[in-house]
Design an enzyme around this catalytic site. Structure first.
Site, short mmCIF file in Angstrom:
data_model
loop_
_atom_site.label_atom_id
_atom_site.label_comp_id
_atom_site.label_asym_id
_atom_site.label_seq_id
_atom_site.Cartn_x
_atom_site.Cartn_y
_atom_site.Cartn_z
N HIS A 1 0.86 -1.16 0.00
CA HIS A 1 0.00 0.00 0.00
C HIS A 1 0.90 1.21 0.00
O HIS A 1 1.83 1.28 0.79
CB HIS A 1 -0.88 -0.06 1.26
CG HIS A 1 -1.43 1.26 1.70
ND1 HIS A 1 -2.45 1.88 1.03
CD2 HIS A 1 -1.09 2.08 2.70
CE1 HIS A 1 -2.72 3.02 1.63
NE2 HIS A 1 -1.91 3.16 2.64
N ASN B 1 -2.67 9.87 12.93
CA ASN B 1 -3.84 10.35 13.67
C ASN B 1 -3.46 11.63 14.41
O ASN B 1 -2.99 11.62 15.55
CB ASN B 1 -4.31 9.26 14.64
CG ASN B 1 -5.69 9.56 15.19
OD1 ASN B 1 -5.97 10.68 15.62
ND2 ASN B 1 -6.57 8.57 15.16
N SER C 1 -5.17 19.99 0.01
CA SER C 1 -4.29 19.37 -0.97
C SER C 1 -4.80 19.62 -2.39
O SER C 1 -6.00 19.64 -2.65
CB SER C 1 -4.19 17.87 -0.71
OG SER C 1 -5.47 17.30 -0.69
#
Lengths: 69, 229, 566
Positions: free
Chosen positions: C12, C313, C527
């Protein structure tokens, strides 16, 4: 790197050599440290892996192709 | 090909729930095309073609959004949630094929898409589904434009009509080979899954037994590895 | 002195990072170049781009380091699937396909495709790579290091003592007991995509009340010293790789939320899911706090570095900074798996005797934008193009007027956050801008906040507690008491703020201009990418974006590009 360079006989030999050495190391890995019981299974798995290596490298979504069915 | 599409269309689109799935599949295909066109725009050496690929990519973005939206509408009508954003992966076609072969491949894809969408537009018109018919009609016009410009570029880059036709034939061969490989992968996948299931059933019970006996997996041992190594 | 390439991938978010003579020269995620979001394939485009940026040939590399030990991983996958015989029957062929068809041969493929001697390709342990990626670019000589993710080879949580060039493991928790997998399982339960939707759960949590503590206490049991174990019967992970949770979890928490159904937090049903998210967030924070306090106790150090997917997080990181007993906390921008490439490269360089890299001052480690190329292409596309000596004032003026401006300048960022090189900017006080951004471009769920960027020297005035070691990289949150900044303020009164110094020159100049014009050096910064797409890399991607999205202008370095003249 061109496609031709990748498929020269010497390149194929060296790639095959790399794979065989990796298999050797893998078997050595499983031959130690209480992992011997996985060894037979790993051997069987390696044989079946040939199928997968031969058909790898395709995308799952085909661009510019709209399925008929 | 078109005949086949004509034959199966009424059946395929009538399967409940399948229409939404198909449209979502189209959205992903458009998204995949977009990724390849962006790569083409980055890698081509000609400013003019770079702009053309980008415009084409923008069309694919729009198409992906249109297909996805219609798919979600159909799902919503059926009381279900949509499939989410259409996300695709890529095979780096431009990089692998080179510009000429890439153009030939795209041209063939666009031509095939246009013929297919013509059939679909007629199909939905005859069923009185104006929304979906309009969706295909709108996209059809773009496909025809893409078909034309890729053909023009192909002749330009190869130097002649004749050479362009040769490239198109080669692209057809490459596509057949790719289809064969895709089929091969699907079959290999099945054979492999079957073989693995057998291996699993034969080998797993004894291995699992020995493994459970042999490894430090009790709560106390796990906790010990946290407290000090 | 050496050149080392670090590689992460095959699971990933693949990435490559290049360290030359102990300096981090370039670090690039594959998705930015391939344009395939979270592209897991071995990052050959990224690797080649890193080498090209440094002007190095692959043959000049002294070492290529992969971020994970392939054999250890295979062993863990084999053992863990076999141990739950016969529940893993369906999962086994798939797991084996990905291991044997792909992952086992990674180091051979790296050698062959890059053209380096196979003997130069090595591998390091996954969590060590994570730990290295944080400690060795942190501002601290000595620090406790905590690595927390789904799972590496077999470890899911690691406590480390980092001292100078040494990383010593102090303790570990192993798969399947994993905070990352707990979060992932509930992310899937809440209808989001695993490895992608975790941010959404974090945003959603602020809308809920943590009233499911008793239920979650059944899923995870945490000792006061941070050690935890999951009750595996609730998690499908072992039997069903797609779901990440089992039927027993639905028995406990009610039916799962169908993926992609539109959110409406005024309904009781969705409010319940928000409450579950809030409880999960709280449990995650408390577990991390216990782990961090234990790391403090064992090392006695006053600084903490955090890495691994769970370190993304930002809300939890803010609590760690306040409550874990450390004076300073650092999380590098690519804390997830991509970051493993950086850690792997640094470990390789240290082993070859190179010095430890200096502290990371900027995330701009990608490829630069090319303004001249952008001008030519924009002209060809029929856009209006204007070069300006005072582009930052122009941008500030337009933003203050309520326009949405996309910025593509310098080298693109390392990690999942846009930090002023590939950013979309808008007025942070204008709720309309936020509404328009969401509708036309981002199409985010209503509960996901936008973030502010602020000049570091003025940060404390708007965001008490800022700046700290994390705010330059947006890996933490701060309170945002001023309600005027509605567009960047989350419902819980916090903001994921980025503090800006001259290390980010363009954004710094824009914020200076904002201060001169509006009195406030604050801007909304999100973004630069379309919904579901990777962040823009090159000027070509930026122009493709402009073609498809209704933004008011695109700036590439000192060039303003608009669709219509004016």
């Amino acid at each position: 790197m061109s496609a031709a360079a990748r498929t020269r006989p010497s390149a194929i030999r060296s790639r095959l050599g790399n794979r065989l050495r990796t298999i050797g190391r893998l078997l050595a890995h499983f031959a130690t440290r209480q992992k011997w019981f996985l060894l037979p299974l790993v051997l069987v798995l390696l044989v079946s892996a040939v199928l997968l290596v031969a058909t790898s490298g395709l995308s799952y979504v085909a661009p510019f192709v709209y399925s008929i069915f | 090909m078109t005949t086949l599409v004509r034959l199966v269309t009424p059946l395929v689109w009538r399967v409940p729930g399948h229409g939404a799935r198909k449209l979502f599949g189209f959205a992903r295909a458009e998204q995949g095309s977009r990724i390849d066109l962006l790569q083409a725009a980055r890698l081509t050496t000609s400013l003019g073609r770079r702009a053309q690929y980008l415009r084409h990519a923008a069309d694919e973005t729009r198409h992906a959004a249109l297909f996805a939206r219609r798919s979600t509408e159909l799902r919503t009508d059926a009381g279900k949630a949509g499939y989410g954003p259409p996300i695709a992966d890529t095979e780096d076609l431009f990089e692998r094929l080179g510009e000429v072969r890439f153009l030939a491949f795209v041209h063939r894809g666009e031509a095939r898409g246009r013929r297919q969408f013509e059939v679909y537009a007629q199909h939905f018109a005859s069923r009185g589904d104006v929304r979906t018919e309009q969706l295909f009609r709108g996209i059809l016009a773009d496909e025809a434009r893409h078909e034309d410009y890729t053909r023009t570029l192909l002749v330009e880059l190869t130097g002649s009509e004749e050479a362009a036709r040769t490239e198109l034939r080669r692209a057809a061969l490459w596509e057949a080979w790719r289809t064969w490989r895709r089929a091969g992968r699907a079959i290999a996948g099945l054979v492999f899954a079957l073989a693995m299931s057998v291996v699993y059933l034969v080998a797993a019970p004894p291995t699992a037994l020995v493994s459970r006996l042999g490894r430090g997996r009790t709560r106390r041992q796990r906790r010990q590895r946290y407290l000090s190594l | 002195m050496s050149a080392v390439l670090g590689i992460s991938g095959t699971y990933h978010d693949a990435a490559a990072a290049l360290v030359v003579d102990g300096h981090v020269v370039a670090a690039i995620q594959e998705e930015r170049l391939s344009r395939h979001k979270n592209d897991p394939r071995l990052p050959f485009h990224a690797a080649e781009a890193c080498l090209a940026y440094a002007g190095l040939a692959a043959a000049a590399l002294d070492r290529v380091v992969f971020y994970e030990q392939p054999f250890d991983k295979l062993e863990r996958v084999l053992v863990s699937t076999l141990e739950v015989f016969p529940r893993s029957l369906r999962q086994f062929p798939r797991a084996m396909a990905s291991q044997l068809g792909d992952k086992l041969w990674v180091m051979d493929q790296l050698a062959e495709r890059l053209g380096v001697d196979r003997a130069k390709v090595t591998a390091v342990e996954h969590h060590r790579a994570h730990a290295a990626s944080a400690l060795f670019v942190s501002p601290y000589e000595r620090a406790a290091v905590l690595t927390v993710d789904g799972v590496g080879e077999s470890v899911s949580t690691g406590l480390w003592r980092g001292d100078g060039r040494e990383l010593t493991p102090l303790g570990r928790i192993e798969y399947p007991h994993s905070l990352g997998l707990l979060y992932a399982g509930l992310t899937a339960y809440l209808g989001f995509e695993v490895n992608e939707g975790e941010y959404k759960v974090m945003g959603l949590a602020a809308y809920g009340e943590p009233r499911f503590r008793d239920e979650l206490a059944k899923l995870i049991r945490v000792e006061p010293d941070g050690w935890f174990e999951l009750d595996l019967s609730y998690f499908g992970k072992l039997a069903n790789a797609d779901l990440g949770f089992g039927p027993k979890l639905e028995g406990l928490l009610g039916p799962r939320r169908p993926p992609y159904a539109p959110w409406d937090l005024s309904t009781e049903r969705d409010q319940r899911y928000a409450d579950i998210a809030a409880t999960l967030q709280l449990v995650t924070e408390e577990t991390l706090l216990a782990l961090a306090r234990e790391a403090q106790r064992r090392t006695g150090f006053d600084a903490l570095c955090l890495a691994g997917g769970v370190a993304l997080n930002a809300v939890a990181n803010a609590r760690l900074a306040k409550e874990a007993g450390f004076r300073r906390v650092f999380v590098q921008p690519a804390a997830g798996d991509a970051g493993g490439a950086l850690g792997a490269a640094i470990l390789g360089a240290l082993e070859l005797g190179d010095p430890r890299p200096g502290p990371l001052t900027t995330a701009a480690l990608g490829l630069p934008a090319d303004a001249a190329a952008a001008m030519a292409l924009a002209g060809e596309l029929g856009f209006s193009v204007k070069r300006s000596d005072d582009i930052h004032t122009v941008i500030a003026e337009r933003i203050t007027r309520g326009e949405i401006i996309a910025l593509c300048t310098g080298r693109f960022e390392w990690g999942p956050r846009a930090l002023g090189q590939r950013s979309i900017l808008a007025d942070p006080r204008d709720p309309d801008s936020r509404e328009r951004l969401n509708r036309a471009i981002k199409r985010r769920e209503p509960f996901r906040p936008f973030a502010p960027a602020v000049l570091a020297d003025a940060a404390a005035r708007y965001f008490p507690g800022a700046p700290d070691d994390m705010t330059p990289f947006m890996t933490t949150v701060c309170p945002c008491p001023d309600q005027a900044f509605a567009a960047v303020r989350h419902v819980d009164g916090t903001a994921r703020v980025q503090t800006v110094t001259t290390a980010t020159p363009a954004l710094y100049a824009i914020l200076e201009a904002m201060r001169a014009q509006s009195g406030h050096p604050v801007v909304l910064n999100t973004s630069f990418n379309g919904a579901g797409e990777p962040i823009i890399a090159s000027e070509v991607d930026a122009l493709a974006f402009l073609l498809s999205h209704p933004i008011d202008g695109l700036v590439v370095d000192d060039v303003l590009i608009t669709k219509r003249p004016g």
